[in-house]
Design an enzyme around this catalytic site. Structure first.
Site, PDB file in Angstrom:
ATOM      1  N   THR A  39       0.839  -1.218   0.000  1.00  0.00           N
ATOM      2  CA  THR A  39       0.000   0.000   0.000  1.00  0.00           C
ATOM      3  C   THR A  39       0.864   1.255   0.000  1.00  0.00           C
ATOM      4  OG1 THR A  39      -0.135  -0.063   2.424  1.00  0.00           O
ATOM      5  CG2 THR A  39      -1.958  -1.064   1.231  1.00  0.00           C
ATOM      6  N   ILE A  58       8.326  -8.092   5.668  1.00  0.00           N
ATOM      7  CA  ILE A  58       8.735  -8.398   7.051  1.00  0.00           C
ATOM      8  C   ILE A  58       8.519  -9.873   7.371  1.00  0.00           C
ATOM      9  CG2 ILE A  58       8.442  -6.071   8.017  1.00  0.00           C
ATOM     10  CD1 ILE A  58       5.653  -7.070   9.049  1.00  0.00           C
ATOM     11  N   TYR A 147      -7.652  -8.011  12.327  1.00  0.00           N
ATOM     12  CA  TYR A 147      -6.710  -6.894  12.490  1.00  0.00           C
ATOM     13  C   TYR A 147      -6.487  -6.597  13.972  1.00  0.00           C
ATOM     14  CZ  TYR A 147      -5.042  -2.019  12.330  1.00  0.00           C
ATOM     15  OH  TYR A 147      -4.334  -0.851  12.506  1.00  0.00           O
ATOM     16  N   PHE A 213     -22.130   8.092   6.904  1.00  0.00           N
ATOM     17  CA  PHE A 213     -22.802   6.863   7.332  1.00  0.00           C
ATOM     18  C   PHE A 213     -23.413   7.112   8.711  1.00  0.00           C
ATOM     19  CE2 PHE A 213     -19.284   5.390   4.550  1.00  0.00           C
ATOM     20  CZ  PHE A 213     -20.075   4.920   3.511  1.00  0.00           C
ATOM     21  N   ARG A 220     -14.859  10.724  16.878  1.00  0.00           N
ATOM     22  CA  ARG A 220     -13.557  10.073  16.846  1.00  0.00           C
ATOM     23  C   ARG A 220     -12.533  11.016  17.462  1.00  0.00           C
ATOM     24  NH1 ARG A 220     -16.591   6.642  15.700  1.00  0.00           N
ATOM     25  NH2 ARG A 220     -16.471   5.042  14.088  1.00  0.00           N
ATOM     26  N   GLY A 281     -21.256  -2.482  12.459  1.00  0.00           N
ATOM     27  CA  GLY A 281     -20.135  -2.576  13.409  1.00  0.00           C
ATOM     28  C   GLY A 281     -19.466  -1.253  13.715  1.00  0.00           C
TER      29      GLY A 281
HETATM   30  P1  NAD Z   1      -0.159   2.402   5.299  1.00  0.00           P
HETATM   31  O1  NAD Z   1      -0.882   1.291   4.623  1.00  0.00           O
HETATM   32  O2  NAD Z   1       0.018   3.682   4.586  1.00  0.00           O
HETATM   33  O3  NAD Z   1       1.287   1.890   5.785  1.00  0.00           O
HETATM   34  C1  NAD Z   1       1.614   0.542   5.987  1.00  0.00           C
HETATM   35  C2  NAD Z   1       2.891   0.258   5.219  1.00  0.00           C
HETATM   36  O4  NAD Z   1       3.304  -1.093   5.451  1.00  0.00           O
HETATM   37  C3  NAD Z   1       2.724   0.406   3.701  1.00  0.00           C
HETATM   38  O5  NAD Z   1       3.771   1.207   3.172  1.00  0.00           O
HETATM   39  C4  NAD Z   1       2.809  -1.020   3.180  1.00  0.00           C
HETATM   40  O6  NAD Z   1       3.317  -1.089   1.852  1.00  0.00           O
HETATM   41  C5  NAD Z   1       3.714  -1.655   4.214  1.00  0.00           C
HETATM   42  N1  NAD Z   1       3.578  -3.113   4.316  1.00  0.00           N
HETATM   43  C6  NAD Z   1       2.424  -3.828   4.348  1.00  0.00           C
HETATM   44  N2  NAD Z   1       2.710  -5.129   4.425  1.00  0.00           N
HETATM   45  C7  NAD Z   1       4.068  -5.251   4.466  1.00  0.00           C
HETATM   46  C8  NAD Z   1       4.971  -6.349   4.529  1.00  0.00           C
HETATM   47  N3  NAD Z   1       4.529  -7.620   4.566  1.00  0.00           N
HETATM   48  N4  NAD Z   1       6.290  -6.095   4.548  1.00  0.00           N
HETATM   49  C9  NAD Z   1       6.764  -4.820   4.471  1.00  0.00           C
HETATM   50  N5  NAD Z   1       5.965  -3.755   4.385  1.00  0.00           N
HETATM   51  C10 NAD Z   1       4.622  -3.969   4.387  1.00  0.00           C
HETATM   52  O7  NAD Z   1      -0.905   2.648   6.685  1.00  0.00           O
HETATM   53  P2  NAD Z   1      -0.655   3.712   7.846  1.00  0.00           P
HETATM   54  O8  NAD Z   1      -1.944   4.360   8.106  1.00  0.00           O
HETATM   55  O9  NAD Z   1       0.557   4.524   7.568  1.00  0.00           O
HETATM   56  O10 NAD Z   1      -0.363   2.720   9.068  1.00  0.00           O
HETATM   57  C11 NAD Z   1       0.909   2.570   9.676  1.00  0.00           C
HETATM   58  C12 NAD Z   1       0.757   1.721  10.925  1.00  0.00           C
HETATM   59  O11 NAD Z   1      -0.082   2.379  11.859  1.00  0.00           O
HETATM   60  C13 NAD Z   1       0.122   0.355  10.674  1.00  0.00           C
HETATM   61  O12 NAD Z   1       0.753  -0.591  11.502  1.00  0.00           O
HETATM   62  C14 NAD Z   1      -1.330   0.554  11.092  1.00  0.00           C
HETATM   63  O13 NAD Z   1      -1.928  -0.649  11.468  1.00  0.00           O
HETATM   64  C15 NAD Z   1      -1.141   1.514  12.249  1.00  0.00           C
HETATM   65  N6  NAD Z   1      -2.348   2.309  12.548  1.00  0.00           N
HETATM   66  C16 NAD Z   1      -2.761   3.293  11.687  1.00  0.00           C
HETATM   67  C17 NAD Z   1      -3.889   4.062  12.021  1.00  0.00           C
HETATM   68  C18 NAD Z   1      -4.386   5.199  11.137  1.00  0.00           C
HETATM   69  O14 NAD Z   1      -5.314   5.920  11.564  1.00  0.00           O
HETATM   70  N7  NAD Z   1      -3.817   5.417   9.963  1.00  0.00           N
HETATM   71  C19 NAD Z   1      -4.620   3.790  13.192  1.00  0.00           C
HETATM   72  C20 NAD Z   1      -4.167   2.757  14.025  1.00  0.00           C
HETATM   73  C21 NAD Z   1      -3.014   2.042  13.713  1.00  0.00           C
HETATM   74  C1  UD2 Z   2     -10.807   3.110  12.503  1.00  0.00           C
HETATM   75  C2  UD2 Z   2      -9.788   2.515  11.563  1.00  0.00           C
HETATM   76  C3  UD2 Z   2     -10.107   1.094  11.348  1.00  0.00           C
HETATM   77  C4  UD2 Z   2     -10.249   0.356  12.670  1.00  0.00           C
HETATM   78  C5  UD2 Z   2     -11.314   1.034  13.517  1.00  0.00           C
HETATM   79  C6  UD2 Z   2     -11.389   0.366  14.868  1.00  0.00           C
HETATM   80  C7  UD2 Z   2      -8.899   4.117   9.970  1.00  0.00           C
HETATM   81  C8  UD2 Z   2      -8.962   4.655   8.595  1.00  0.00           C
HETATM   82  N1  UD2 Z   2      -9.801   3.170  10.277  1.00  0.00           N
HETATM   83  O1  UD2 Z   2     -12.077   3.078  11.894  1.00  0.00           O
HETATM   84  O2  UD2 Z   2      -9.054   0.534  10.596  1.00  0.00           O
HETATM   85  O3  UD2 Z   2      -8.998   0.354  13.328  1.00  0.00           O
HETATM   86  O4  UD2 Z   2     -10.927   2.398  13.712  1.00  0.00           O
HETATM   87  O5  UD2 Z   2     -12.266   1.020  15.662  1.00  0.00           O
HETATM   88  O6  UD2 Z   2      -8.038   4.446  10.762  1.00  0.00           O
HETATM   89  N2  UD2 Z   2     -17.439   7.625   7.526  1.00  0.00           N
HETATM   90  C9  UD2 Z   2     -18.380   8.381   6.852  1.00  0.00           C
HETATM   91  N3  UD2 Z   2     -18.171   8.632   5.535  1.00  0.00           N
HETATM   92  C10 UD2 Z   2     -17.095   8.161   4.845  1.00  0.00           C
HETATM   93  C11 UD2 Z   2     -16.140   7.374   5.547  1.00  0.00           C
HETATM   94  C12 UD2 Z   2     -16.356   7.134   6.889  1.00  0.00           C
HETATM   95  O7  UD2 Z   2     -19.387   8.820   7.426  1.00  0.00           O
HETATM   96  O8  UD2 Z   2     -16.971   8.447   3.646  1.00  0.00           O
HETATM   97  C13 UD2 Z   2     -17.640   7.404   8.972  1.00  0.00           C
HETATM   98  C14 UD2 Z   2     -17.501   5.966   9.411  1.00  0.00           C
HETATM   99  O9  UD2 Z   2     -18.702   5.264   9.244  1.00  0.00           O
HETATM  100  C15 UD2 Z   2     -17.115   6.179  10.888  1.00  0.00           C
HETATM  101  C16 UD2 Z   2     -16.286   7.471  10.875  1.00  0.00           C
HETATM  102  O10 UD2 Z   2     -16.615   8.121   9.645  1.00  0.00           O
HETATM  103  O11 UD2 Z   2     -18.262   6.368  11.673  1.00  0.00           O
HETATM  104  C17 UD2 Z   2     -14.797   7.232  10.905  1.00  0.00           C
HETATM  105  O12 UD2 Z   2     -14.477   6.278   9.908  1.00  0.00           O
HETATM  106  P1  UD2 Z   2     -12.968   5.780   9.601  1.00  0.00           P
HETATM  107  O13 UD2 Z   2     -13.080   4.643   8.655  1.00  0.00           O
HETATM  108  O14 UD2 Z   2     -12.119   6.926   9.249  1.00  0.00           O
HETATM  109  O15 UD2 Z   2     -12.437   5.315  11.019  1.00  0.00           O
HETATM  110  P2  UD2 Z   2     -13.019   4.283  12.102  1.00  0.00           P
HETATM  111  O16 UD2 Z   2     -12.779   4.911  13.436  1.00  0.00           O
HETATM  112  O17 UD2 Z   2     -14.388   3.855  11.819  1.00  0.00           O
END
Ligand code: NAD
Ligand code: UD2
Length: 323
Positions: A39, A58, A147, A213, A220, A281
């Site tokens: 990604t 990894i 997850y 939705f 959040r 959910g």
């Molecule tokens: P992202 O998808 O942009 O980053 C994940 C990265 O990991 C990508 O660059 C992808 O190519 C790489 N990757 C996936 N599988 C791999 C593998 N097998 N080997 C090596 N690289 C691999 O997502 P992000 O939002 O930047 O998330 C980063 C971290 O933070 C993740 O661990 C995610 O679970 C965690 N996280 C993110 C959020 C959020 O709100 N974005 C919330 C909670 C936790």
């Molecule tokens: C977050 C994480 C998800 C999981 C979850 C656990 C992200 C992107 N998602 O989901 O991976 O860890 O937390 O609780 O970090 N929504 C709309 N319109 C849209 C898109 C979303 O109304 O076009 C709503 C959605 O239904 C939710 C809220 O916005 O009520 C936030 O959605 P989200 O997907 O950004 O994050 P969340 O907290 O549901």
């Protein structure tokens, strides 16, 4: 041997911001980005001779062995993961290999090579839909998806590695992160990345809508990506965090309607808003208690509005006033 910091997932949204900041902060260190680009994107990684990109997984134990043999890895920031909850539901076995086994392999190498610190990106998803707010680290958990289960199990292995083997580790439970380079392309992308994408397209004359939705009153705890990076580095630098898990949000709740109001003030006209049924959910309210991470010195630099302004400017979205 060259001293280096390893960032897994460094081509992704959060990881690439971390690489950028580490490059400025530790200009003498080599940074190794390990990412399979599933990604993440190559163009997210800063171009600098101190940054070495390794394309790989990894889950490839031999590759990990070679990296730890070739470089003196001092710290690991482990962010690589299947970050999509939806994908974890569709592909639990693959997700488990990456999100759990991958963590374990990295811990093994880190232990063997006696690294200085291992920092793990966990998620607020571990709390599931339990209603009590704000979420504190010592509360009950309810991981509802592959997850969330793998994040929780990894988290425990990460933290237990300190108690069992003396490997200095820490885990952060990220709440809802937003900012530049977050990919809006999936329906399950972060809601703010989707809203900003629709606004941009609307300003370019496209016929688009913002979909909510439910009633939009769900909340959040949004945190700007630069503050996430600040926290990752902070906990990597203190021994007080060894073997500990911390929530990472702003400690504030905002509803989607609140956010649209802020965006309207900043931009003027928004695309039409369409309300549809809540997602199955979906969690209704979410807010982190951030007392614990504050106790090790974390202080966010950006309010939600500050972060949104920076994101809008990055996306060249026209603002109503100079901000
Ligand atoms: P992202 O998808 O942009 O980053 C994940 C990265 O990991 C990508 O660059 C992808 O190519 C790489 N990757 C996936 N599988 C791999 C593998 N097998 N080997 C090596 N690289 C691999 O997502 P992000 O939002 O930047 O998330 C980063 C971290 O933070 C993740 O661990 C995610 O679970 C965690 N996280 C993110 C959020 C959020 O709100 N974005 C919330 C909670 C936790
Ligand atoms: C977050 C994480 C998800 C999981 C979850 C656990 C992200 C992107 N998602 O989901 O991976 O860890 O937390 O609780 O970090 N929504 C709309 N319109 C849209 C898109 C979303 O109304 O076009 C709503 C959605 O239904 C939710 C809220 O916005 O009520 C936030 O959605 P989200 O997907 O950004 O994050 P969340 O907290 O549901």
């Amino acid at each position: 041997m060259k001293e280096a910091i390893l960032i897994t997932g460094g081509a992704g949204f959060i990881g690439s911001h971390l690489v950028e900041t580490l490059l400025n902060k530790y200009s003498e260190k080599n940074l190794i980005v390990l990412d399979d680009l599933s990604t993440g994107k190559l163009e997210n990684i800063p171009k600098d001779k101190k940054v070495k990109f390794i394309k790989g997984s990894i889950t490839d134990k031999n590759l990990l062995k070679n990296i730890f043999n070739d470089f003196k890895i001092e710290k690991v920031f482990h962010l690589a993961a299947v970050a999509s909850v939806q994908r974890s539901v569709e592909e639990p076995e693959y997700t488990h290999q990456v999100n759990f086994d991958g963590t374990l392999y990295l811990l093994e190498e880190s232990k063997k090579h006696k690294i200085e610190k291992f920092v793990f990106a966990s998620s607020a998803a571990v709390y599931g839909d339990l209603e009590e707010l704000p979420k504190r680290e010592n509360m009950a958990i309810k991981p509802l998806t592959p997850y969330a289960v793998d994040k929780y199990a990894s988290e425990r292995y990460v933290l237990n590695s300190y108690n069992l083997y003396g490997l200095k580790t820490v885990a952060l439970r990220f709440f809802n992160v937003f900012g530049e380079r977050q990919d809006p392309s999936s329906p399950y992308s972060g809601v703010l990345s989707i809203f900003i994408d629709r606004i941009k397209r609307f300003q370019n004359g496209e016929d688009v809508k913002i979909t909510i939705f439910g009633d939009g009153k769900q909340t959040r705890d949004f945190i700007y990506v630069k503050d996430v990076v600040k926290a990752l580095i902070l906990v990597s630098e203190t021994d007080k965090s060894n073997g500990e898990v911390y929530n990472l949000g702003l400690g504030k709740e905002n509803s989607l309607l609140d956010i649209l109001k802020v965006l309207k003030n900043l931009i003027g006209e928004l695309p039409p808003i369409e309300f549809t049924s809540p997602r199955k959910g979906d969690i209704r309210f979410s807010r982190a208690d951030i007392t614990k991470i504050k106790s090790v010195g974390f202080k966010p630099d950006y309010s939600l509005e500050d972060g949104l302004k920076r994101l809008l400017m990055y996306e060249n979205i026209k603002l109503t006033s100079v901000v």
